[in-house]
Design an enzyme around this catalytic site. Sequence first.
Site, mmCIF file in Angstrom:
data_model
loop_
_atom_site.group_PDB
_atom_site.id
_atom_site.type_symbol
_atom_site.label_atom_id
_atom_site.label_comp_id
_atom_site.label_asym_id
_atom_site.label_seq_id
_atom_site.Cartn_x
_atom_site.Cartn_y
_atom_site.Cartn_z
ATOM 1 N N TYR A 78 -12.092 -39.136 -3.723
ATOM 2 C CA TYR A 78 -12.742 -37.565 -4.572
ATOM 3 C C TYR A 78 -13.963 -38.288 -5.590
ATOM 4 C CZ TYR A 78 -9.219 -34.579 -2.997
ATOM 5 O OH TYR A 78 -8.415 -33.913 -2.366
ATOM 6 N N ASN A 136 -3.006 -27.586 -6.426
ATOM 7 C CA ASN A 136 -4.131 -27.725 -7.087
ATOM 8 C C ASN A 136 -4.800 -26.668 -8.148
ATOM 9 O OD1 ASN A 136 -4.611 -30.403 -6.166
ATOM 10 N ND2 ASN A 136 -5.202 -29.510 -4.184
#
Length: 421
Positions: free
Chosen positions: A244, A144
Amino acid sequence: MKLTVVGGGSTYTPELVDGFARLRDTLPVEELVLVDPAADRLELVGGLARRIFARQDHPGRIVTTSDLDAAVDGADAVLLQLRVGGQAVRLQDETWPLDCGCVGQETTGAGGLAKALRTVPVVLDIAERVRRTNPRAWIIDFTNPVGIVTRALLQAGHRAVGLCNVAIGLQRKFAALLDVAPAELHLDHVGLNHLTWETGVRLHGPEGEDVLPRLLAGHAEAIAADLRLPRALLDRLGVVPSYYLRYYYAHDEVVRELRTKPSRAAEVAAMEKELLSLYADPALDEKPALLAKRGGAFYSEAAVDLAAALLTGSGSPYQVVNTRNAGTLPFLPDDAVIEVQAAVGPNGASPLPVPSLDPLCTGLMAHVTAYEDLALDAALRGGRDRVFRALLSHPLIGQYEYAEELTDRLVAHNREHLAWV
C-alpha cells in the site's frame, strides 16, 4: 461457542469457513451464524459452507439469516466483513478521484474516506446491537478502512480488535524465500492499517535473530517486484514497506496506470459473479481455486488465530493486530489505532514495545493519523466542511482545489449512504 459473521454472504466467506473447518482443534466452533441482507447470495454461500463442514467432518452447525439481532444474540465473537453499497459503490470510489488526478482506491485517499463515511455509522449500530445481547462479546473487524473503523469501535467502548491480512501474507512470502516454516518467523511490523513497514524479520520469536538483512541481500529483487517498487528503493530504505505504500511512494505512476486499465472493482465484480456460479454447484464441497484471486489471502488463518486467542487464550501468543496505541508510539495520540505485533489473550491486545523508528516512517504515520482523526470526525458528525478538512489533510491530496472538487464528488456519489446530506 457461537461465532457470527456479519457480511456472511460475501464471496470471502468460504475461505473463512474452510479455516474454521481445518483448524477446529484451535477454535472449536459449535455454531456459526452467517448474516447478510442479500438472501440470494447468502443461500449460495451458506450451502457451500455446510458442504465444507460436512466434507471435513466438522460437527458444528451453520445457520444463515437476514435477522441481525437474532444472529448476534449470544455470540461470543462477531466478525465484521461488510461492504456498504457493494462493489458498485467501490467502483465509484476507484473512479471519481482519478478525475482530479488523485489515486482511486477503496482504503486510502478520497475513496477510502468515502468508504469510512459509509461504514462507520453502520458498524457502530451493529456493535450496539451486539452489546445489548452480550456485552462481553469480542468484535473482530476485517471491514476496511480497518484502522478508522476499529478506532470508532474502541472510542465507543466496544471490545474490538482490527485485523488485516497484509502481515500474515508477508510472513508466508518471507518464509518461502527463507525456506522455513511461517510459524518460525516473527515480523517487526509497525505502522497504521495499510501504512506499515517490516523493520525486522526474526527467527523464533520477538527476541530472535533479525534475518531481514539476509532476506534483503538475497531476495530484494523478488520482494521489490512483488511490491511493484524499485529494488534500489528497498536498498535505500533498509526495510520492507507494505504494497500500500506504493500509493504514496509512486502516486503519479499509479494514477497513470489506473487511468489505463480496468479497475480492481470491475475485476472483483466479474470474479464474484463466477464464484457465485461455482458456489451454486451442489457437488462443490471445498473452496474453489479461483477464490485465491479474490483477495484476503490467509484471512482464515489470521481470523482463527485471533478469535482463539481472544476467546480461549490459545492460538499464537503474538499477533499483528489493529489496536489502541496507548503510548506504544509516543509521537501519536494514545487513542490512535496502530497496526503492530501484540500479545493477545482474553483481556485483549497489548502492543509489544517498538524500537525507535526512522523519521521517514514516523512523519508519514503522524500525517495519516491526523487525517484519520478528521475522517472519523466526519464519519461521526457529518457535514461538508468536515469532509473537506479530512481531504485537505490527506497526504495524497493536500491542495484546496482538489479537496473542494473531491468533496463535491464524494457527496454526489454517496448521497444515499450519508444521513446528513
